[in-house]
Design an enzyme around this catalytic site. Structure first.
Site, short mmCIF file in Angstrom:
data_model
loop_
_atom_site.label_atom_id
_atom_site.label_comp_id
_atom_site.label_asym_id
_atom_site.label_seq_id
_atom_site.Cartn_x
_atom_site.Cartn_y
_atom_site.Cartn_z
CE LYS A 46 -6.54 -2.83 3.89
NZ LYS A 46 -6.95 -3.80 5.13
CE LYS B 152 -2.82 -2.73 2.83
NZ LYS B 152 -2.53 -3.63 3.11
N1 LIG Z 1 -1.18 -11.36 4.47
C1 LIG Z 1 -3.06 -10.18 3.62
O1 LIG Z 1 -3.74 -11.19 3.99
C2 LIG Z 1 -1.95 -8.84 2.66
C3 LIG Z 1 -3.40 -8.53 2.72
C4 LIG Z 1 -3.62 -7.29 1.20
C5 LIG Z 1 -1.94 -6.70 1.09
N2 LIG Z 1 -0.74 -6.97 1.80
C6 LIG Z 1 -0.43 -6.53 1.76
O2 LIG Z 1 1.53 -7.46 0.33
C7 LIG Z 1 2.49 -6.92 0.86
C8 LIG Z 1 3.08 -8.81 1.41
O3 LIG Z 1 2.38 -8.87 2.47
P1 LIG Z 1 3.29 -9.92 3.54
O4 LIG Z 1 1.89 -10.70 4.94
O5 LIG Z 1 3.91 -11.43 1.91
O6 LIG Z 1 4.20 -9.12 3.08
P2 LIG Z 1 5.94 -10.20 4.17
O7 LIG Z 1 6.03 -10.93 4.76
O8 LIG Z 1 6.77 -8.41 5.23
O9 LIG Z 1 6.65 -9.75 3.07
C9 LIG Z 1 7.32 -8.85 2.25
C10 LIG Z 1 8.16 -9.84 1.28
O10 LIG Z 1 9.18 -8.70 0.54
C11 LIG Z 1 10.53 -8.60 0.09
N3 LIG Z 1 11.32 -7.54 0.13
C12 LIG Z 1 11.65 -6.79 1.12
N4 LIG Z 1 12.07 -5.24 0.86
C13 LIG Z 1 12.40 -5.93 -0.65
C14 LIG Z 1 13.43 -5.47 -1.91
N5 LIG Z 1 14.53 -4.28 -1.50
N6 LIG Z 1 13.33 -5.90 -2.69
C15 LIG Z 1 13.38 -6.83 -2.80
N7 LIG Z 1 12.18 -8.00 -2.26
C16 LIG Z 1 11.70 -7.60 -1.12
C17 LIG Z 1 10.78 -9.26 1.80
O11 LIG Z 1 12.04 -9.73 1.33
P3 LIG Z 1 13.30 -10.85 2.02
O12 LIG Z 1 11.92 -11.81 2.91
O13 LIG Z 1 14.24 -11.08 1.71
O14 LIG Z 1 13.75 -9.08 3.66
C18 LIG Z 1 10.26 -10.50 1.38
O15 LIG Z 1 9.88 -11.61 0.89
C19 LIG Z 1 2.64 -6.20 2.23
O16 LIG Z 1 2.87 -4.88 1.39
C20 LIG Z 1 1.00 -6.65 2.82
O17 LIG Z 1 0.71 -4.95 3.53
C21 LIG Z 1 -1.34 -8.64 2.74
#
Ligand SMILES: NC(=O)c1ccc[n+]([C@@H]2O[C@H](COP(=O)([O-])OP(=O)(O)OC[C@H]3O[C@@H](n4cnc5c(N)ncnc54)[C@H](OP(=O)(O)O)[C@@H]3O)[C@@H](O)[C@H]2O)c1
Length: 337
Positions: free
Chosen positions: A222, A123
């Site tokens: 949001k 977001k």
């Molecule tokens: N969970 C939900 O239900 C939900 C719903 C809607 C939206 N979202 C949004 O979707 C996004 C992802 O959610 P998540 O729970 O999967 O997040 P997360 O667990 O924080 O994972 C984030 C990923 O981004 C990677 N990353 C960080 N910096 C980076 C960079 N410079 N280059 C490449 N990769 C990078 C991290 O890599 P490393 O592991 O190597 O650090 C990790 O793989 C978030 O922004 C969240 O707000 C989530």
């Protein structure tokens, strides 16, 4: 359509597994040949190597890092992958970007400049830079879709853009955060805020640091995205007075029940063209309000319109699989024009 996925947390993994297992279905149903070309995390990237075969949906869902997958592995982050991978669409699923929108904003800017479509779950980039990124997408003649960042499985933007096309939207009310709604539901059933939060954390519904959800910031975020994407309202988080649910006592919920009401953490957007105002606060809703019945992890959104009256959408999965489904929905819809 070749996909570059940046971010391999729960959402990225669920999305990678989903499109890998749906390839035949997408081809048959939509004539869409969707291929995962590469996945980047912050320090490792996987690139599809036809000689190595597919990693398979289960491996994509289960890997802790792209480096564990069969294929070509590079020590790249998202920016490196954008420089090196030839793809048609960027799926942005990196972590929050709350304070500045980075690194997502840099990824989105680079992709749009290279004439790649962008579909995002993160977001932050759009809270801070929506207008700039939308204009860049228009100049590059590609699509920018943020439905997965704006309620995910609950179709907020799509309902307004397609379902309510031609109507004037006068007011939006939304329960946009499943975690706080779950906690309010538990409190209504008995128990303090602290009890309900502990229960939510025990079930993996609330994070160890729940502030973004329970203090209302996620709902405000949001609302800002919706206001800017639908109405070019130019709102920022500073424009949204926000009160969360942390100060509510069991008595507040019990008294509401006695009056036949339900307390919900409600995001409200009203005012119309040139004067949109947003706020987030716990609000008692009467039984006749469609969002009063949204319990537990569910979310919901109500649009008040001039020609179509009140239209409400309720439900959608509030977890990484729901977010992955929303990313896929946005790709299918952009590919279908
Ligand atoms: N969970 C939900 O239900 C939900 C719903 C809607 C939206 N979202 C949004 O979707 C996004 C992802 O959610 P998540 O729970 O999967 O997040 P997360 O667990 O924080 O994972 C984030 C990923 O981004 C990677 N990353 C960080 N910096 C980076 C960079 N410079 N280059 C490449 N990769 C990078 C991290 O890599 P490393 O592991 O190597 O650090 C990790 O793989 C978030 O922004 C969240 O707000 C989530």
């Amino acid at each position: 359509m070749r996909v570059l996925l940046i971010g391999f947390g729960p959402v990225g993994r669920a999305f990678a597994g989903l499109i890998e297992e749906r390839r035949a279905m997408l081809r048959a149903r939509y004539g869409l040949d969707l291929e995962l070309a590469a996945i980047a995390s912050s320090s490792a990237a996987w690139l599809r190597d036809p000689r190595a075969g597919s990693p398979g949906a289960d491996a994509l869902r289960g890997a802790a890092s792209p480096a564990e997958l069969v294929g070509r592995i590079e020590p790249w982050n998202g920016a490196d992958a954008l420089d090196s991978v030839d793809a048609d669409v960027l799926v942005e699923a990196t972590s929050g970007g709350g304070d500045s929108g980075e690194p997502a904003a840099g990824h989105v800017r680079a992709a749009l400049s290279r004439r790649m479509h962008v579909v995002a779950a993160s977001k932050g980039a759009f809270v801070w830079h929506y207008r700039e990124l939308r204009d860049l997408a228009r100049r590059s003649n590609v699509e920018l879709r943020i439905g997965a960042a704006t309620g995910a499985a609950l179709p907020t933007i799509d309902t307004a853009r397609y379902g309510l096309a031609g109507a004037e939207i006068e007011r939006i009310e939304g329960i946009l955060n499943g975690t706080s709604n779950y906690i309010l539901t538990r409190m209504r059933e008995g128990g303090t805020y602290a009890d309900a939060l502990r229960d939510a954390q025990g079930r993996g519904v609330a994070e160890a640091d729940p502030r973004t959800d329970v203090e209302g910031t996620d709902t405000a975020t949001k609302l800002v995205l919706l206001a800017n994407a639908l109405f070019d309202a130019g709102l920022t988080l500073a424009d949204v007075p926000t009160t969360g649910i942390t100060q509510l006592a069991p008595d507040d919920l019990a008294r509401a029940v006695e009056r036949g009401e339900r307390i919900r953490l409600l995001g409200t957007l009203e005012g119309g063209t040139g004067a949109w105002r947003a706020r987030v606060e716990p609000v008692p809703l009467g039984a006749d309000h469609p969002l009063a019945r949204v319990d537990g992890l569910e979310k919901g959104i109500t649009y008040q319109t001039d020609t179509m009256a009140r239209v409400t959408v309720i439900g959608g999965r509030s977890d990484p699989n729901g977010a992955a489904g929303a990313l896929l929905r946005d790709i299918v819809n952009l590919a279908s024009g």
